[in-house]
Design a protein around this motif. Structure first.
Motif: not given
Length: 329
Positions: A287, A293, A296-298, A300-301, A306-307
């Motif tokens: 990623y 991305l 924070a979204e990475i 989540f994936l 949480e980050p």
């Protein structure tokens, strides 16, 4: 486990299921088999698993004519070891004898072939303790009629067909065979002498000579190339983005108990948490290097709540931060 105890699941089955509009994952779940089988380069089943696979197909199709549908879906261009070997043959009797040589490696059955002045008799003998599903036996009988027709491009009809249980409805099967089905104590097909020696238009001696050694090796090999750890990693690649990362979830996906999964992984010198961390790390690098991305979204994936949890894990993996890894690309 010896080759005589397990049987190769032909990859052609996945194409047949697709052509019949049956979802392979639903069949495998119903049969209690691992959902990742279609992605494995080689699959071997125990006799009971082989029968459950067929029963799962039958239940998902809800079609009393499933054996007939399967034979109609099998086409000569489909890459099936049994079918390819047979269609390269010079005639029908040679095709049948070639299949008889290794049929026991790809199904819990043995094929006996006897040839006389009046014709050729094929008898299917199941080699496992459990009784095979009647519809599976019927499909195997129909297959040899389909094989003769594919190779000769003629409407070959058997002289007699015998099985231990007659299907219902019976008329479509008899229309396909061009002869009546008889009930008896054996699974047999009889062809007249002219059809037994009828030339195959698909004959290809050079292709057979080239392909035969490789075919023999493939059919004789056990599924030892794919380890449990590799299967777990593949299952995690699918499960991590959806949050299904517990060992219970992955064990269920691979159709085994948590304890069995742990034992197999440990026998390969690994642990579940190690495989989970390694897979997450590989995904994180993917990623960071291949996408833009947000971090924070990475996180989540990768299945982190949480980050900050992602940042701490990444530092433990690499000694650096996700930002540093992204800038270093």
């Amino acid at each position: 486990m010896a080759p005589s105890d397990t049987y190769a699941l032909d990859t052609t089955w996945w194409m047949v299921l697709k052509d019949l509009g049956i979802v392979a994952a639903d069949v495998l779940r119903r049969a209690g088999l691992s959902e990742d089988l279609p992605r494995l380069p080689s699959v071997r089943l125990l006799p009971d698993e082989y029968h459950r696979f067929w029963n799962g197909m039958e239940a998902e199709s809800g079609d009393a004519l499933l054996p007939l549908r399967v034979c109609e879906a099998i086409r000569s261009e489909a890459f099936s070891p049994a079918l390819f070997a047979a269609l390269c043959s010079p005639n029908f009797i040679t095709a049948v004898r070639r299949i008889a040589q290794y049929k026991r490696l790809i199904a819990p059955m043995r094929l006996e072939v006897s040839e006389g002045h009046d014709g050729m008799t094929l008898e299917l003998l199941w080699t496992c303790a459990s009784r095979p599903p009647d519809s599976l036996v019927l499909m195997e009988l129909l297959f040899f009629v389909s094989l003769a027709r594919m190779g000769t491009r003629e409407a070959v009809r058997p002289v007699a067909v015998t099985t231990t249980a007659l299907p219902s409805p019976i008329a479509p099967y008899e229309a396909f065979l061009g002869t009546s089905l008889k009930r008896g104590g054996r699974y047999q097909l009889v062809f007249d002498a002219a059809d037994a020696t009828r030339p195959f238009l698909t004959s290809n001696a050079r292709m057979w000579e080239t392909f035969e050694p490789h075919l023999r090796q493939q059919l004789a090999e056990l599924d030892g190339a794919v380890t449990t750890s590799q299967r777990v990693r593949a299952a995690l690649l699918e499960g991590i983005p959806s949050g299904r990362v517990s060992i219970e979830a992955i064990a269920g996906k691979l159709a085994m108990s948590k304890r069995t999964l742990q034992r197999r992984i440990e026998s390969e010198g690994a642990s579940y948490q190690q495989l989970l961390a390694e897979t997450r790390e590989a995904l994180a690098h993917h990623y960071l290097r291949k996408t833009a991305l947000p971090l924070a979204e990475i996180a989540f994936l990768l299945g982190f709540d949480e980050p900050n949890s992602f940042f701490r894990a990444f530092r433990a993996w690499t000694g650096g931060t996700p930002e540093e890894a992204r800038h270093a690309r």
